[in-house]
Write a protein that holds these residues in place. Structure first.
Motif, PDB file in Angstrom:
ATOM      1  N   PRO A 159       0.843  -1.205   0.000  1.00 39.26           N
ATOM      2  CA  PRO A 159       0.000   0.000   0.000  1.00 39.26           C
ATOM      3  C   PRO A 159       0.874   1.249   0.000  1.00 39.26           C
ATOM      4  CG  PRO A 159       0.030  -0.980   2.174  1.00 39.26           C
ATOM      5  CD  PRO A 159       0.761  -1.928   1.260  1.00 39.26           C
ATOM      6  N   LYS A 160       0.342   2.292  -0.571  1.00 37.23           N
ATOM      7  CA  LYS A 160       1.061   3.563  -0.595  1.00 37.23           C
ATOM      8  C   LYS A 160       1.159   4.109   0.821  1.00 37.23           C
ATOM      9  CE  LYS A 160       1.282   4.179  -5.098  1.00 37.23           C
ATOM     10  NZ  LYS A 160       2.474   3.869  -5.780  1.00 37.23           N
ATOM     11  N   ARG A 161       2.291   4.709   1.136  1.00 36.32           N
ATOM     12  CA  ARG A 161       2.517   5.222   2.483  1.00 36.32           C
ATOM     13  C   ARG A 161       1.552   6.357   2.818  1.00 36.32           C
ATOM     14  NH1 ARG A 161       6.522   4.316   6.013  1.00 36.32           N
ATOM     15  NH2 ARG A 161       6.936   5.915   7.544  1.00 36.32           N
ATOM     16  N   SER A 162       1.239   7.181   1.869  1.00 34.14           N
ATOM     17  CA  SER A 162       0.341   8.310   2.138  1.00 34.14           C
ATOM     18  C   SER A 162      -1.054   7.819   2.501  1.00 34.14           C
ATOM     19  CB  SER A 162       0.282   9.248   0.940  1.00 34.14           C
ATOM     20  OG  SER A 162      -0.212   8.555  -0.188  1.00 34.14           O
ATOM     21  N   LYS A 163      -1.506   6.718   1.881  1.00 33.04           N
ATOM     22  CA  LYS A 163      -2.808   6.166   2.222  1.00 33.04           C
ATOM     23  C   LYS A 163      -2.802   5.599   3.639  1.00 33.04           C
ATOM     24  CE  LYS A 163      -4.211   4.872  -2.441  1.00 33.04           C
ATOM     25  NZ  LYS A 163      -4.503   3.734  -3.333  1.00 33.04           N
ATOM     26  N   ALA A 164      -1.717   4.978   4.028  1.00 29.46           N
ATOM     27  CA  ALA A 164      -1.620   4.408   5.373  1.00 29.46           C
ATOM     28  C   ALA A 164      -1.624   5.510   6.427  1.00 29.46           C
ATOM     29  CB  ALA A 164      -0.367   3.551   5.500  1.00 29.46           C
ATOM     30  N   LEU A 165      -0.976   6.621   6.135  1.00 33.83           N
ATOM     31  CA  LEU A 165      -0.919   7.720   7.095  1.00 33.83           C
ATOM     32  C   LEU A 165      -2.234   8.476   7.178  1.00 33.83           C
ATOM     33  CD1 LEU A 165       2.634   9.161   6.393  1.00 33.83           C
ATOM     34  CD2 LEU A 165       1.909   7.757   8.309  1.00 33.83           C
ATOM     35  N   HIS A 179      -0.743  12.403  16.093  1.00 30.31           N
ATOM     36  CA  HIS A 179      -0.533  12.249  17.528  1.00 30.31           C
ATOM     37  C   HIS A 179       0.953  12.113  17.786  1.00 30.31           C
ATOM     38  CE1 HIS A 179      -0.580   8.120  16.056  1.00 30.31           C
ATOM     39  NE2 HIS A 179       0.193   7.825  17.070  1.00 30.31           N
ATOM     40  N   LYS A 180       1.321  12.176  19.050  1.00 33.63           N
ATOM     41  CA  LYS A 180       2.698  11.969  19.487  1.00 33.63           C
ATOM     42  C   LYS A 180       2.705  10.805  20.469  1.00 33.63           C
ATOM     43  CE  LYS A 180       4.099  16.807  19.205  1.00 33.63           C
ATOM     44  NZ  LYS A 180       4.616  17.943  19.961  1.00 33.63           N
ATOM     45  N   HIS A 181       3.881  10.346  20.796  1.00 34.89           N
ATOM     46  CA  HIS A 181       4.029   9.284  21.778  1.00 34.89           C
ATOM     47  C   HIS A 181       4.856   9.785  22.946  1.00 34.89           C
ATOM     48  CE1 HIS A 181       2.435   6.050  19.232  1.00 34.89           C
ATOM     49  NE2 HIS A 181       2.956   6.741  18.242  1.00 34.89           N
ATOM     50  N   CYS A 182       4.508   9.312  24.142  1.00 39.95           N
ATOM     51  CA  CYS A 182       5.260   9.654  25.349  1.00 39.95           C
ATOM     52  C   CYS A 182       6.665   9.083  25.219  1.00 39.95           C
ATOM     53  CB  CYS A 182       4.551   9.093  26.571  1.00 39.95           C
ATOM     54  SG  CYS A 182       5.440   9.368  28.116  1.00 39.95           S
ATOM     55  N   VAL A 235       8.637   8.226  27.545  1.00 42.99           N
ATOM     56  CA  VAL A 235       8.941   7.270  28.593  1.00 42.99           C
ATOM     57  C   VAL A 235       8.161   5.977  28.412  1.00 42.99           C
ATOM     58  CG1 VAL A 235       8.964   6.889  31.080  1.00 42.99           C
ATOM     59  CG2 VAL A 235       9.478   9.152  30.176  1.00 42.99           C
ATOM     60  N   CYS A 236       6.831   6.076  28.355  1.00 44.20           N
ATOM     61  CA  CYS A 236       6.016   4.866  28.311  1.00 44.20           C
ATOM     62  C   CYS A 236       5.499   4.526  26.926  1.00 44.20           C
ATOM     63  CB  CYS A 236       4.859   4.960  29.297  1.00 44.20           C
ATOM     64  SG  CYS A 236       3.692   6.273  28.930  1.00 44.20           S
ATOM     65  N   GLY A 237       5.505   5.492  25.993  1.00 42.14           N
ATOM     66  CA  GLY A 237       5.140   5.221  24.614  1.00 42.14           C
ATOM     67  C   GLY A 237       3.665   5.292  24.277  1.00 42.14           C
ATOM     68  N   ILE A 238       2.822   5.723  25.220  1.00 43.47           N
ATOM     69  CA  ILE A 238       1.391   5.804  24.900  1.00 43.47           C
ATOM     70  C   ILE A 238       1.130   7.033  24.032  1.00 43.47           C
ATOM     71  CG2 ILE A 238       0.714   4.607  27.020  1.00 43.47           C
ATOM     72  CD1 ILE A 238      -0.182   7.341  28.105  1.00 43.47           C
ATOM     73  N   ASP A 239       0.002   7.041  23.348  1.00 45.72           N
ATOM     74  CA  ASP A 239      -0.366   8.172  22.494  1.00 45.72           C
ATOM     75  C   ASP A 239      -0.726   9.375  23.354  1.00 45.72           C
ATOM     76  OD1 ASP A 239      -0.063   6.447  20.425  1.00 45.72           O
ATOM     77  OD2 ASP A 239      -2.203   6.178  20.051  1.00 45.72           O
ATOM     78  N   ILE A 240      -0.228  10.548  22.952  1.00 50.74           N
ATOM     79  CA  ILE A 240      -0.581  11.793  23.622  1.00 50.74           C
ATOM     80  C   ILE A 240      -1.023  12.773  22.544  1.00 50.74           C
ATOM     81  CG2 ILE A 240       0.915  11.472  25.632  1.00 50.74           C
ATOM     82  CD1 ILE A 240       2.999  13.206  24.301  1.00 50.74           C
ATOM     83  N   PRO A 241      -1.761  13.811  22.894  1.00 52.65           N
ATOM     84  CA  PRO A 241      -2.220  14.776  21.875  1.00 52.65           C
ATOM     85  C   PRO A 241      -1.048  15.454  21.176  1.00 52.65           C
ATOM     86  CG  PRO A 241      -3.324  15.148  23.980  1.00 52.65           C
ATOM     87  CD  PRO A 241      -2.266  14.127  24.215  1.00 52.65           C
ATOM     88  N   LYS A 268      -0.843  18.440  20.320  1.00 51.88           N
ATOM     89  CA  LYS A 268      -0.687  19.822  20.767  1.00 51.88           C
ATOM     90  C   LYS A 268       0.163  19.944  22.033  1.00 51.88           C
ATOM     91  CE  LYS A 268      -5.104  21.118  18.805  1.00 51.88           C
ATOM     92  NZ  LYS A 268      -6.468  21.551  19.070  1.00 51.88           N
ATOM     93  N   SER A 269       0.486  18.822  22.686  1.00 53.12           N
ATOM     94  CA  SER A 269       1.253  18.886  23.932  1.00 53.12           C
ATOM     95  C   SER A 269       2.661  19.382  23.649  1.00 53.12           C
ATOM     96  CB  SER A 269       1.293  17.525  24.613  1.00 53.12           C
ATOM     97  OG  SER A 269       1.911  16.584  23.786  1.00 53.12           O
TER      98      SER A 269
END
Length: 89
Positions: free
Chosen positions: A15-21, A27-30, A32-38, A40-41
């Motif tokens: 699959p094309k990368r742009s379609k997957a994205l 979002h961003k990832h923490c 330390v623990c790697g969970i999804d964060i907003p 905007k943080s």
């Protein structure tokens, strides 16, 4: 040996990368623990107290390491330049 036609076929079927994205919201990832964060943080750390504490500790260690690297680089540069200056004078 690698079969070039098989590789081309696999690449064509991916699959094309742009379609997957497009399916995942930004979002961003923490750090330390790697969970999804907003997205905007400001800092890349979640609001968990342990994560904030560990993040601050890591930042202090990074700053300390930068200072020590500059000190050792200064000593190295001084010891390298000193014999050159002694020959010139």
């Amino acid at each position: 040996m690698v079969d070039a036609s098989a590789v081309k076929q696999k690449v064509k079927n991916m699959p094309k990368r742009s379609k997957a994205l497009a399916h995942t919201p930004s979002h961003k990832h923490c750090r330390v623990c790697g969970i999804d964060i907003p997205s905007k943080s400001e800092e890349r750390v979640c609001k968990d107290a342990d994560c904030v504490k560990k993040y601050e500790k890591d930042e202090k260690n990074k700053e300390r390491m930068r200072v020590w690297m500059m000190i050792f680089f200064g000593i190295f540069a001084f010891l390298t330049v000193l014999p050159i200056l002694a020959r010139l004078m």
